[in-house]
Design an enzyme around this catalytic site. Structure first.
Site, PDB file in Angstrom:
ATOM      1  N   ASP A 187       2.981  45.287  60.204  1.00  0.00           N
ATOM      2  CA  ASP A 187       3.337  46.676  59.920  1.00  0.00           C
ATOM      3  C   ASP A 187       4.767  46.759  59.371  1.00  0.00           C
ATOM      4  O   ASP A 187       5.483  47.703  59.635  1.00  0.00           O
ATOM      5  CB  ASP A 187       3.211  47.519  61.189  1.00  0.00           C
ATOM      6  CG  ASP A 187       4.097  46.994  62.322  1.00  0.00           C
ATOM      7  OD1 ASP A 187       4.750  45.957  62.135  1.00  0.00           O
ATOM      8  OD2 ASP A 187       4.137  47.632  63.388  1.00  0.00           O
ATOM      9  N   CYS A 190       6.806  42.459  60.887  1.00  0.00           N
ATOM     10  CA  CYS A 190       6.255  41.183  61.340  1.00  0.00           C
ATOM     11  C   CYS A 190       7.296  40.070  61.404  1.00  0.00           C
ATOM     12  O   CYS A 190       7.230  39.226  62.303  1.00  0.00           O
ATOM     13  CB  CYS A 190       5.062  40.768  60.480  1.00  0.00           C
ATOM     14  SG  CYS A 190       5.429  40.477  58.751  1.00  0.00           S
ATOM     15  N   HIS A 400       4.278  37.902  55.263  1.00  0.00           N
ATOM     16  CA  HIS A 400       3.716  38.066  56.600  1.00  0.00           C
ATOM     17  C   HIS A 400       3.850  36.763  57.379  1.00  0.00           C
ATOM     18  O   HIS A 400       3.650  35.677  56.836  1.00  0.00           O
ATOM     19  CB  HIS A 400       2.258  38.474  56.544  1.00  0.00           C
ATOM     20  CG  HIS A 400       1.675  38.688  57.907  1.00  0.00           C
ATOM     21  ND1 HIS A 400       1.976  39.789  58.672  1.00  0.00           N
ATOM     22  CD2 HIS A 400       0.858  37.912  58.666  1.00  0.00           C
ATOM     23  CE1 HIS A 400       1.362  39.693  59.840  1.00  0.00           C
ATOM     24  NE2 HIS A 400       0.675  38.565  59.855  1.00  0.00           N
TER      25      HIS A 400
END
Length: 413
Positions: A187, A190, A400
């Site tokens: 979100d 990370c 990510h």
């Protein structure tokens, strides 16, 4: 508050690739819509605050399907159209889990920010060889990219398999040292979440920098000196709440110290891991920790900038950090970058160095997209002090991060 040692770039595992990364990706935002170029050691940047970009791994939490991500149409390599379901898993798995949630756990179960561990190669096979939305999305994006470059179908197919083989081989390499992986909620927090979770769950005492009595005095001290800090943008979880900025940041720093100290007192790794899992299901406390870490990042940035302006030696990454048109000084760094974290984007590669300095931990990242290159294992910073603890992360696309866990016995020996 003492600054501690300011390490300089040098020869260390991952140093050369980290410096190369900083030069290529750090001097400007690597996200969509911004081009990277460095000539004669100077950075060129787009000059505008980065556009809103969701973390490519952004998905609904595995334990709460009530909160979904609105579908968007973002057609570019890697960043493609996401549906409202978890892009990490196949549709049948999602439906089965929904039934379990309804009948076994109910809708009041807290969300997990860090998923339970699973075998690292099982994860790889499921995510990259299966029919999950994530794998399908990546395949479509990759195919579209090669067609855009006027590649023929055989070339697309060959390059596609080479791409996914590289990911598989990268995971196989990681599995030589770690047996399991924990998926991190995406979100736009990370990088902070994965780093802080790893750091706080390690069996170690309370870091000395958190024991500094001046720690909680920093917000008032810095805001009184730099009025532009009042432009600080609190995270989405705190929007609409009338809170004094100094009090909120002080509260966040106090919470960080308290929670870390509580974890450090636990005698067994199992107890510490359980307590850490519980902490990262308490949204209000968890997101307060991120405000604290972001403030520590800003504090370190101010120190580095002041040292640079005085002509003192500074780490090379900080030169590049302030060479960007969008962060030529700490004020711009706050407005155009740190304020966006958790809102419209996550940390960029050059800011991973700053994160490492803020929490005084070496961050080692397996960058799967760089497998078989010298950048496969990148270390932030390039030459950290020897007494800094090490946290290890896995990055599939440099935006990510997931967490590898359980060091192999032969590796630990």
């Amino acid at each position: 508050m003492s600054r501690g040692t300011m390490p300089q770039p040098g020869a260390w595992l991952g140093a050369s690739c980290a410096e190369k990364l900083a030069r290529e990706a750090g001097a400007v935002s690597p996200g969509p819509g911004r081009a990277a170029a460095l000539e004669s050691g100077k950075a060129a940047a787009g000059g505008q605050p980065r556009a809103a970009v969701r973390c490519p791994a952004e998905h609904t939490c595995i334990c709460d399907k009530r909160e979904t991500v609105s579908a968007t149409t973002l057609k570019c390599f890697i960043w493609c159209d996401f549906s409202e379901e978890d892009m990490y898993r196949a549709a049948d798995e999602i439906e089965k889990e929904k039934e379990l949630l309804i009948h076994e756990r109910g809708l009041s179960e807290p969300k997990l920010s860090v998923a339970p561990e699973m075998d690292i190669m099982d994860y790889c096979k499921k995510e990259w060889r299966g029919n999950t939305q994530k794998a399908t999305c990546m395949k479509k994006s990759f195919r579209g990219t090669f067609f855009h470059r006027n590649k023929t179908l055989p070339e697309v197919s060959n390059n596609h398999f080479e791409f996914f083989d590289a990911f598989t081989q990268g995971y196989e390499e990681v599995s030589q040292k770690f047996t399991s992986i924990r998926r991190v909620r995406g979100d736009n927090y990370c990088a902070l979440r994965a780093t802080l979770f790893q750091a706080m769950s390690q069996p170690a005492g309370l870091p000395s920098w958190l024991q500094d009595p001046e720690l909680t005095l920093l917000p008032e001290k810095l805001i009184s000196k730099y009025s532009w800090i009042k432009q600080w943008k609190l995270g989405l979880k705190f929007e609409g709440k009338s809170e004094d900025l100094v009090d909120k940041i002080k509260e966040s720093l106090t919470l960080l110290r308290k929670k870390w100290a509580g974890l450090a007192e636990l005698r067994t790794a199992e107890a510490r891991q359980k307590a850490c899992d519980e902490l990262f299901t308490n949204e209000e406390e968890e997101y307060s920790l991120y405000e604290a870490v972001k403030f520590l990042m800003l504090h370190r940035a101010i120190e580095l900038y002041d040292d640079k302006e005085k002509g003192e030696d500074v780490p090379f990454f900080s030169v590049l950090l302030f060479a960007r048109d969008t962060s030529s000084d700490p004020g711009q760094l706050l407005r155009n970058h740190l304020n966006q974290v958790g809102h419209t984007g996550g940390l960029e590669q050059i800011e991973m160095f700053l994160l490492a300095y803020a929490v005084r931990h070496t961050i080692q990242v397996y960058r799967l997209s760089k497998y078989s290159t010298e950048e496969f294992i990148t270390v932030y910073p390039t030459d950290p002090p020897r007494d800094w603890p090490v946290v290890t992360l896995i990055a599939e696309d440099d935006r990510h991060y997931n967490i590898p866990v359980r060091v192999c016995e032969e590796t630990s020996l």
